[in-house]
Design a protein around this motif. Sequence first.
Motif, PDB file in Angstrom:
ATOM      1  N   ALA A 101     112.331 -15.778  25.264  1.00 39.78           N
ATOM      2  CA  ALA A 101     111.876 -16.706  26.313  1.00 39.78           C
ATOM      3  C   ALA A 101     111.511 -16.026  27.634  1.00 39.78           C
ATOM      4  O   ALA A 101     111.327 -16.708  28.641  1.00 39.78           O
ATOM      5  CB  ALA A 101     112.900 -17.809  26.538  1.00 39.78           C
ATOM      6  N   ASP A 102     111.391 -14.716  27.675  1.00 38.21           N
ATOM      7  CA  ASP A 102     110.924 -14.044  28.889  1.00 38.21           C
ATOM      8  C   ASP A 102     109.475 -14.410  29.160  1.00 38.21           C
ATOM      9  O   ASP A 102     108.730 -14.790  28.256  1.00 38.21           O
ATOM     10  CB  ASP A 102     111.020 -12.518  28.750  1.00 38.21           C
ATOM     11  N   LYS A 103     109.066 -14.255  30.424  1.00 39.13           N
ATOM     12  CA  LYS A 103     107.671 -14.484  30.801  1.00 39.13           C
ATOM     13  C   LYS A 103     107.091 -13.167  31.291  1.00 39.13           C
ATOM     14  O   LYS A 103     107.705 -12.465  32.109  1.00 39.13           O
ATOM     15  CB  LYS A 103     107.560 -15.549  31.881  1.00 39.13           C
ATOM     16  N   LEU A 104     105.914 -12.829  30.767  1.00 29.45           N
ATOM     17  CA  LEU A 104     105.233 -11.584  31.122  1.00 29.45           C
ATOM     18  C   LEU A 104     103.886 -11.914  31.751  1.00 29.45           C
ATOM     19  O   LEU A 104     103.227 -12.875  31.347  1.00 29.45           O
ATOM     20  CB  LEU A 104     105.030 -10.728  29.872  1.00 29.45           C
ATOM     21  N   TYR A 105     103.489 -11.101  32.735  1.00 28.32           N
ATOM     22  CA  TYR A 105     102.203 -11.295  33.395  1.00 28.32           C
ATOM     23  C   TYR A 105     101.283 -10.115  33.106  1.00 28.32           C
ATOM     24  O   TYR A 105     101.677  -8.958  33.264  1.00 28.32           O
ATOM     25  CB  TYR A 105     102.380 -11.436  34.911  1.00 28.32           C
ATOM     26  N   VAL A 106     100.054 -10.431  32.726  1.00 24.44           N
ATOM     27  CA  VAL A 106      99.033  -9.420  32.455  1.00 24.44           C
ATOM     28  C   VAL A 106      98.233  -9.192  33.738  1.00 24.44           C
ATOM     29  O   VAL A 106      97.798 -10.143  34.391  1.00 24.44           O
ATOM     30  CB  VAL A 106      98.081  -9.895  31.331  1.00 24.44           C
ATOM     31  N   VAL A 107      98.033  -7.909  34.076  1.00 30.60           N
ATOM     32  CA  VAL A 107      97.160  -7.521  35.182  1.00 30.60           C
ATOM     33  C   VAL A 107      96.077  -6.636  34.585  1.00 30.60           C
ATOM     34  O   VAL A 107      96.373  -5.683  33.864  1.00 30.60           O
ATOM     35  CB  VAL A 107      97.926  -6.748  36.278  1.00 30.60           C
ATOM     36  N   GLY A 108      94.826  -6.954  34.866  1.00 28.73           N
ATOM     37  CA  GLY A 108      93.728  -6.159  34.327  1.00 28.73           C
ATOM     38  C   GLY A 108      92.401  -6.872  34.486  1.00 28.73           C
ATOM     39  O   GLY A 108      92.300  -7.881  35.187  1.00 28.73           O
ATOM     40  N   ASP A 109      91.377  -6.349  33.835  1.00 29.27           N
ATOM     41  CA  ASP A 109      90.046  -6.938  33.873  1.00 29.27           C
ATOM     42  C   ASP A 109      89.901  -7.919  32.719  1.00 29.27           C
ATOM     43  O   ASP A 109      90.246  -7.602  31.585  1.00 29.27           O
ATOM     44  CB  ASP A 109      88.974  -5.853  33.744  1.00 29.27           C
ATOM     45  N   VAL A 110      89.340  -9.096  33.012  1.00 27.69           N
ATOM     46  CA  VAL A 110      89.160 -10.127  31.997  1.00 27.69           C
ATOM     47  C   VAL A 110      87.718 -10.609  32.039  1.00 27.69           C
ATOM     48  O   VAL A 110      87.190 -10.915  33.102  1.00 27.69           O
ATOM     49  CB  VAL A 110      90.107 -11.330  32.252  1.00 27.69           C
ATOM     50  N   ARG A 111      87.090 -10.652  30.860  1.00 24.74           N
ATOM     51  CA  ARG A 111      85.717 -11.141  30.740  1.00 24.74           C
ATOM     52  C   ARG A 111      85.603 -12.005  29.498  1.00 24.74           C
ATOM     53  O   ARG A 111      86.371 -11.857  28.556  1.00 24.74           O
ATOM     54  CB  ARG A 111      84.747  -9.975  30.625  1.00 24.74           C
ATOM     55  N   LYS A 112      84.621 -12.888  29.510  1.00 20.59           N
ATOM     56  CA  LYS A 112      84.342 -13.699  28.321  1.00 20.59           C
ATOM     57  C   LYS A 112      83.801 -12.798  27.224  1.00 20.59           C
ATOM     58  O   LYS A 112      83.045 -11.873  27.490  1.00 20.59           O
ATOM     59  CB  LYS A 112      83.295 -14.763  28.622  1.00 20.59           C
ATOM     60  N   VAL A 113      84.191 -13.073  25.983  1.00 22.23           N
ATOM     61  CA  VAL A 113      83.637 -12.356  24.836  1.00 22.23           C
ATOM     62  C   VAL A 113      82.218 -12.854  24.633  1.00 22.23           C
ATOM     63  O   VAL A 113      81.933 -14.032  24.787  1.00 22.23           O
ATOM     64  CB  VAL A 113      84.482 -12.606  23.561  1.00 22.23           C
ATOM     65  N   GLY A 114      81.317 -11.938  24.272  1.00 23.05           N
ATOM     66  CA  GLY A 114      79.918 -12.311  24.091  1.00 23.05           C
ATOM     67  C   GLY A 114      79.138 -11.953  25.341  1.00 23.05           C
ATOM     68  O   GLY A 114      79.636 -11.341  26.269  1.00 23.05           O
ATOM     69  N   GLY A 115      77.891 -12.368  25.380  1.00 22.20           N
ATOM     70  CA  GLY A 115      77.064 -12.022  26.530  1.00 22.20           C
ATOM     71  C   GLY A 115      76.758 -10.547  26.500  1.00 22.20           C
ATOM     72  O   GLY A 115      76.273 -10.013  25.506  1.00 22.20           O
ATOM     73  N   GLU A 116      77.091  -9.855  27.577  1.00 20.31           N
ATOM     74  CA  GLU A 116      76.809  -8.426  27.657  1.00 20.31           C
ATOM     75  C   GLU A 116      77.766  -7.634  26.780  1.00 20.31           C
ATOM     76  O   GLU A 116      78.951  -7.941  26.699  1.00 20.31           O
ATOM     77  CB  GLU A 116      76.947  -7.938  29.098  1.00 20.31           C
ATOM     78  N   GLU A 117      77.245  -6.610  26.116  1.00 16.38           N
ATOM     79  CA  GLU A 117      78.086  -5.742  25.292  1.00 16.38           C
ATOM     80  C   GLU A 117      78.967  -4.911  26.206  1.00 16.38           C
ATOM     81  O   GLU A 117      78.512  -4.340  27.189  1.00 16.38           O
ATOM     82  CB  GLU A 117      77.199  -4.833  24.437  1.00 16.38           C
ATOM     83  N   MET A 118      80.264  -4.841  25.870  1.00 19.22           N
ATOM     84  CA  MET A 118      81.225  -4.146  26.717  1.00 19.22           C
ATOM     85  C   MET A 118      81.538  -2.757  26.196  1.00 19.22           C
ATOM     86  O   MET A 118      81.585  -2.527  24.998  1.00 19.22           O
ATOM     87  CB  MET A 118      82.539  -4.934  26.789  1.00 19.22           C
ATOM     88  N   ASP A 119      81.766  -1.846  27.124  1.00 18.18           N
ATOM     89  CA  ASP A 119      82.261  -0.520  26.804  1.00 18.18           C
ATOM     90  C   ASP A 119      83.736  -0.683  26.438  1.00 18.18           C
ATOM     91  O   ASP A 119      84.448  -1.473  27.052  1.00 18.18           O
ATOM     92  CB  ASP A 119      82.113   0.367  28.052  1.00 18.18           C
ATOM     93  N   LEU A 120      84.219   0.043  25.454  1.00 20.04           N
ATOM     94  CA  LEU A 120      85.607  -0.098  25.031  1.00 20.04           C
ATOM     95  C   LEU A 120      86.592   0.398  26.080  1.00 20.04           C
ATOM     96  O   LEU A 120      87.738   0.006  26.100  1.00 20.04           O
ATOM     97  CB  LEU A 120      85.842   0.660  23.714  1.00 20.04           C
ATOM     98  N   HIS A 121      86.165   1.285  26.958  1.00 22.37           N
ATOM     99  CA  HIS A 121      87.063   1.825  27.976  1.00 22.37           C
ATOM    100  C   HIS A 121      86.671   1.271  29.333  1.00 22.37           C
ATOM    101  O   HIS A 121      85.672   1.653  29.902  1.00 22.37           O
ATOM    102  CB  HIS A 121      87.011   3.355  28.007  1.00 22.37           C
ATOM    103  N   GLY A 122      87.463   0.347  29.839  1.00 24.13           N
ATOM    104  CA  GLY A 122      87.246  -0.172  31.176  1.00 24.13           C
ATOM    105  C   GLY A 122      86.566  -1.519  31.209  1.00 24.13           C
ATOM    106  O   GLY A 122      86.460  -2.132  32.254  1.00 24.13           O
ATOM    107  N   GLY A 123      86.076  -2.042  30.094  1.00 31.10           N
ATOM    108  CA  GLY A 123      85.466  -3.358  30.079  1.00 31.10           C
ATOM    109  C   GLY A 123      84.196  -3.470  30.895  1.00 31.10           C
ATOM    110  O   GLY A 123      83.870  -4.531  31.393  1.00 31.10           O
ATOM    111  N   ILE A 124      83.456  -2.380  31.059  1.00 31.87           N
ATOM    112  CA  ILE A 124      82.235  -2.381  31.852  1.00 31.87           C
ATOM    113  C   ILE A 124      81.048  -2.638  30.935  1.00 31.87           C
ATOM    114  O   ILE A 124      80.946  -2.022  29.886  1.00 31.87           O
ATOM    115  CB  ILE A 124      82.060  -1.027  32.579  1.00 31.87           C
ATOM    116  N   PRO A 125      80.144  -3.557  31.321  1.00 32.57           N
ATOM    117  CA  PRO A 125      78.957  -3.761  30.499  1.00 32.57           C
ATOM    118  C   PRO A 125      78.221  -2.440  30.308  1.00 32.57           C
ATOM    119  O   PRO A 125      78.065  -1.667  31.252  1.00 32.57           O
ATOM    120  CB  PRO A 125      78.124  -4.747  31.316  1.00 32.57           C
TER     121      PRO A 125
END
Length: 189
Positions: free
Chosen positions: A83-107
């Motif tokens: 029952a612990d709660k964890l928070y994610v910090v990072g870059d978030v983008r919608k899947v689809g649209g521009e193709e993303m680089d696997l490292h860093g989430g940059i189009p």
Amino acid sequence: FFFAMASCKVTVAFHNCVHLPVQCADQEMEVDPAWTVHTLVNKIQEKMRADLQLSVDTSMLLHHARDLALPFHEPVTKHIVEADKLYVVGDVRKVGGEEMDLHGGIPKNKKKVPVTILTGFLGAGKTTLLNHLLQVQQDKKIAVIENEFGAVPIDNELLNTKLSTAEQVVVMDNGCMCCTVRGDLLGAF
């Protein structure tokens, strides 16, 4: 903290400093005690992609109650219980649209900007080196983001007095860029 069970459930949410492209509810997640924190992060990213159609590039996983970042190399059993709660910090983008680089989430069609991080002990010469680089490399566009940890912002004054050509110096005095993003800083990007 150790749990001696086959698995446990935790709640995963995005930290409030994370820009989300869509509204997201907290997610329940089954955690295998054999996982490392790195494996947990990968599983969270897979779940977000499958369930919410979000591409997540996690930089930190924070524990809600203990206010600490979980070390990726350590076992989850060292840090979380049922029952612990964890928070994610990072870059978030919608899947689809521009193709993303696997490292860093940059189009892939976007140009990456080189970054140099200057660090060292007090008195090691960081400000001297930075002043030298800024004065010698006048033909280049250089942005400086200073993370001032001291009670008195000494480096800010040193940089301002040496640089007559600087448009502005942004000083971050709380140690967290994602929580301090201001209009003048956003304009640089």
